[in-house]
Motif scaffolding. Structure first.
Motif, PDB file in Angstrom:
ATOM      1  N   UNK A  14      -3.978   4.942  -0.095  1.00  0.00           N
ATOM      2  CA  UNK A  14      -3.456   4.286   1.110  1.00  0.00           C
ATOM      3  C   UNK A  14      -4.589   3.991   2.092  1.00  0.00           C
ATOM      4  N   UNK A  15      -5.482   4.940   2.295  1.00  0.00           N
ATOM      5  CA  UNK A  15      -6.604   4.725   3.227  1.00  0.00           C
ATOM      6  C   UNK A  15      -7.506   3.600   2.759  1.00  0.00           C
ATOM      7  N   UNK A  16      -7.833   3.588   1.483  1.00  0.00           N
ATOM      8  CA  UNK A  16      -8.806   2.625   0.978  1.00  0.00           C
ATOM      9  C   UNK A  16      -8.240   1.228   0.781  1.00  0.00           C
ATOM     10  N   UNK A  17      -6.946   1.122   0.532  1.00  0.00           N
ATOM     11  CA  UNK A  17      -6.371  -0.189   0.265  1.00  0.00           C
ATOM     12  C   UNK A  17      -5.607  -0.753   1.447  1.00  0.00           C
ATOM     13  N   UNK A  36       0.833  -1.196   0.000  1.00  0.00           N
ATOM     14  CA  UNK A  36       0.000   0.000   0.000  1.00  0.00           C
ATOM     15  C   UNK A  36       0.869   1.247   0.000  1.00  0.00           C
ATOM     16  N   UNK A  37       1.932   1.235   0.806  1.00  0.00           N
ATOM     17  CA  UNK A  37       2.851   2.364   0.821  1.00  0.00           C
ATOM     18  C   UNK A  37       3.521   2.564  -0.524  1.00  0.00           C
ATOM     19  N   UNK A  38       3.858   1.463  -1.192  1.00  0.00           N
ATOM     20  CA  UNK A  38       4.479   1.544  -2.509  1.00  0.00           C
ATOM     21  C   UNK A  38       3.504   2.123  -3.535  1.00  0.00           C
ATOM     22  N   UNK A  39       2.236   1.734  -3.444  1.00  0.00           N
ATOM     23  CA  UNK A  39       1.233   2.299  -4.358  1.00  0.00           C
ATOM     24  C   UNK A  39       1.073   3.791  -4.111  1.00  0.00           C
ATOM     25  N   UNK A  40       1.023   4.168  -2.839  1.00  0.00           N
ATOM     26  CA  UNK A  40       0.918   5.586  -2.493  1.00  0.00           C
ATOM     27  C   UNK A  40       2.126   6.363  -2.985  1.00  0.00           C
ATOM     28  N   UNK A  82      -8.184   3.152  10.404  1.00  0.00           N
ATOM     29  CA  UNK A  82      -7.808   4.082   9.351  1.00  0.00           C
ATOM     30  C   UNK A  82      -6.330   4.446   9.505  1.00  0.00           C
ATOM     31  N   UNK A  83      -5.603   4.462   8.418  1.00  0.00           N
ATOM     32  CA  UNK A  83      -4.202   4.863   8.441  1.00  0.00           C
ATOM     33  C   UNK A  83      -4.134   6.364   8.642  1.00  0.00           C
ATOM     34  N   UNK A  84      -3.360   6.801   9.634  1.00  0.00           N
ATOM     35  CA  UNK A  84      -3.246   8.233   9.897  1.00  0.00           C
ATOM     36  C   UNK A  84      -2.455   8.896   8.777  1.00  0.00           C
TER      37      UNK A  84
END
Length: 153
Positions: A67-70, A38-42, A76-78
């Protein structure tokens, strides 16, 4: 004296909770891997948009939305954690994100400004003016909206 049945009930609850705890622990590596992906996609979205000429706000909103949705997390990711996830992805593979390192500082500018404002407000000689990391001084009456938290979404 305690009733032996209450001890047995507690023992049964513990026995029922152990398999659930084991399932939770076994899912941790999977959740960590999903967080890295997810971090890599963001990071990919943020870096691509910035290198294409978009400003920080637009690029950040797009990356943070992904990042939030995946995220595989229940919570929820801050925004602060999402910024760290993007940074970790870029630092782990800088060749994959061409020249993105120069944009990473923009993810942390507001956090630095907030810390500076707090330290200045504790000094009696402080004014309502703060200096950003780019060297631009901004006052509380600026047209940018004053104390805007870039991560308040």
């Amino acid at each position: 004296m305690r009733h032996p049945l209450s001890f047995n009930r507690r023992l049964l609850r513990l026995a029922a909770a152990l398999p659930l705890a084991a399932l939770g622990w076994s899912a941790l590596p999977t959740a960590a891997l999903a967080g890295n992906e997810t971090g890599a996609k963001g990071a990919q979205i943020y870096c691509y948009m910035r290198s294409s000429g978009n400003n920080h706000e637009v690029s950040w909103k797009a990356a943070y939305a992904v990042i939030k949705r995946q995220s595989a997390s229940v919570f929820k990711t801050s925004p602060e954690h999402a910024a760290v996830m993007i940074t970790e992805a870029v630092v782990a593979d800088p060749g994959k994100y061409n020249d993105c390192g120069r944009y990473l500082g923009d993810l942390y500018v507001k956090a630095v400004d907030t810390t500076e404002e707090k330290s200045q407000s504790t000094h009696p000689d402080s004014t309502n003016r703060t200096s950003t990391s780019s060297g631009i001084t901004s006052g509380s009456g600026s047209s940018s909206g004053g104390n805007v938290n870039r991560y308040a979404y």
